[in-house]
Design an enzyme around this catalytic site. Structure first.
Site, PDB file in Angstrom:
ATOM      1  N   LYS A 177     -19.283  -3.446  24.102  1.00  0.00           N
ATOM      2  CA  LYS A 177     -18.538  -2.982  25.268  1.00  0.00           C
ATOM      3  C   LYS A 177     -19.193  -1.727  25.814  1.00  0.00           C
ATOM      4  CE  LYS A 177     -14.158  -0.858  26.708  1.00  0.00           C
ATOM      5  NZ  LYS A 177     -12.831  -0.366  26.306  1.00  0.00           N
ATOM      6  N   GLU A 222      -3.684   8.493  30.061  1.00  0.00           N
ATOM      7  CA  GLU A 222      -4.201   8.326  28.695  1.00  0.00           C
ATOM      8  C   GLU A 222      -4.200   9.641  27.926  1.00  0.00           C
ATOM      9  OE1 GLU A 222      -7.548   5.788  26.295  1.00  0.00           O
ATOM     10  OE2 GLU A 222      -7.480   5.782  28.471  1.00  0.00           O
ATOM     11  N   GLU A 265     -11.096  -5.986  24.888  1.00  0.00           N
ATOM     12  CA  GLU A 265     -11.496  -4.656  25.351  1.00  0.00           C
ATOM     13  C   GLU A 265     -10.582  -3.595  24.762  1.00  0.00           C
ATOM     14  OE1 GLU A 265     -11.417  -2.099  29.516  1.00  0.00           O
ATOM     15  OE2 GLU A 265     -11.494  -4.293  29.628  1.00  0.00           O
TER      16      GLU A 265
END
Length: 420
Positions: A177, A222, A265
């Site tokens: 990723k 986040e 992901e």
């Protein structure tokens, strides 16, 4: 390293009761510092001290600098809650070897937690009330006029080409990723007032952390790491879907929850955080399945991770932040290879975008999120220009056109604050 001359100081915290004045309305036009969610948090202004630092040991150096300053500070703090007493705001470069991290100790901090409000002043202990009243701004500018946008390092077509290259490398087994970001410049007719932008971000995205440090403003969903005593908490986001209308919105939410690509992901991001925190913790819990976090413009897969730092571990919050950053949510997997691919394909220096941003107090408590949904205000064009950022995780199966649309949805968070 760049730092102001440091001398011993007196820091005084004074309770202000249950005042209801919104914290973000207290900020001045210049030097705004903020970390606010759902009306609570910290705002600050003035500069009692400042550190600018870069290089692989940047966070260790900042931690030592802050510990030294606190050791030479006389503290008068009857509250003793996270965020009272001496506080430093920090904004860390995504890549400390390429860019500079900034730490600012405000002259005045106003905090609110569980409905209680306080003010902390460095220096004159008799100025607490005056500091809050006299530095409260008049109504922020209501209009900045027309806006002109310009591509940053890569135009949309070139950026999609970078995504295609990244997918090919993932499919070839080079990495699992990588998070690729793009930037966008905006120039307004009149100077950009940070108060206006922060208030609009806070109103539209109350469930995010609205932040400001040294001209970097945003509303991040986040939470990289919160430390309260020995308790550690994090909110990991990875996997995104746009919002829709009516039945389409419900369909998009269900598609995100069931998406194998997005769940993969997300798992990379959670696993990277857990692996980085594990050596420091006696307990560490991550949910087996993510939930769906709904925001006004997008949805994310979300996992709340909670742990307890080992009693015999001396690491401070900045050391822990350095250990977990960058997670796969903003870098990739494996980290070192993903960072190399980012440097090669993005064509830009991220600066402090996607780096840790937040605050730390003298007890070692604090909160750091990731600088997402943000813009760097610049001195260009007489203070009328800002650089916006957005990125997304690229894995096997990522479609360049869909990823471009995801960045546009994320850019819209800050564009709405500019354009309303």
């Amino acid at each position: 390293m760049t730092t102001a001359a440091v001398s011993s100081a007196t820091v005084t915290t004074t309770p202000l009761g249950r005042r209801r004045t919104p914290l973000l309305t207290l900020l001045p036009a210049d030097g705004a510092l903020a970390w606010v969610r759902r009306g609570e948090g910290l705002v600050g202004w003035g500069e009692a001290d400042r550190l600018e630092v870069s290089g692989p040991g940047a966070l260790a150096e900042a931690g030592a600098w802050w510990a030294d300053r606190c050791a030479r500070t006389e503290v008068r703090d009857p509250l003793g809650v996270p965020g009272s007493g001496p506080v430093v705001f920090g904004s860390v470069a995504f890549d400390p070897q390429a860019s500079t991290s900034v730490f600012v100790v405000p002259e005045v901090v106003v905090g609110r937690r569980d409905g209680r409000t306080w003010v902390t002043v460095t220096g004159d202990a008799g100025s607490e009330e005056r500091a809050v009243v006299e530095t409260s701004p008049q109504e922020a500018a209501t209009s900045i006029g027309r806006l002109a946008y310009a591509d940053g390092a890569l135009d949309p077509m070139a950026w999609c080409g970078a995504v295609s290259t990244a997918v090919a490398r993932i499919d070839a087994g080079e990495l699992a990723k990588v998070v690729l970001a793009r930037d966008l410049f905006v120039t307004a007719d009149r100077p950009l007032d940070p108060r206006r932008l922060l208030l609009r971000l806070g109103e539209r995205f109350p469930d995010t952390w609205t932040f400001a440090v040294d001209g970097l403003l945003g509303a991040t969903p986040e939470l990289l790491l919160r430390r309260t005593g020995r308790v550690l908490e994090s909110r990991v986001l990875a996997g995104t879907a746009r919002r829709g209308a009516g039945a389409d919105d419900t369909r998009l939410a269900a598609a995100l929850a069931g998406s194998a690509k997005d769940r993969s992901e997300h798992a990379y991001a959670v696993d990277s955080l857990v692996a980085a925190l594990q050596p420091f913790c006696s307990e560490l819990e991550a949910p087996g399945q993510p939930t769906v976090l709904t925001l006004p413009n997008v949805r994310h897969l979300a996992s709340d991770v909670r742990g307890r730092q080992r009693d015999d571990d001396p690491s401070g919050l900045l050391e822990l932040v350095g250990a977990v950053h960058p997670t796969a949510a903003v870098g990739g997997t494996p980290t070192a290879r993903a960072t190399e691919v980012i440097r090669e394909l993005e064509g830009m220096d991220r600066g402090r975008y996607a780096g840790p941003v937040g605050w730390l107090d003298a007890r070692g408590d604090g909160e750091f999120g990731l600088a997402l949904r943000c813009a760097q205000l610049t001195g260009a064009e007489g203070g009328r220009q800002a650089r916006l950022f957005a990125g997304c995780g690229i894995v096997t199966g990522s479609d360049p056109t869909a990823e471009l649309a995801e960045t546009q949805a994320k850019l819209a968070a800050f564009q709405t604050a500019l354009e309303d």
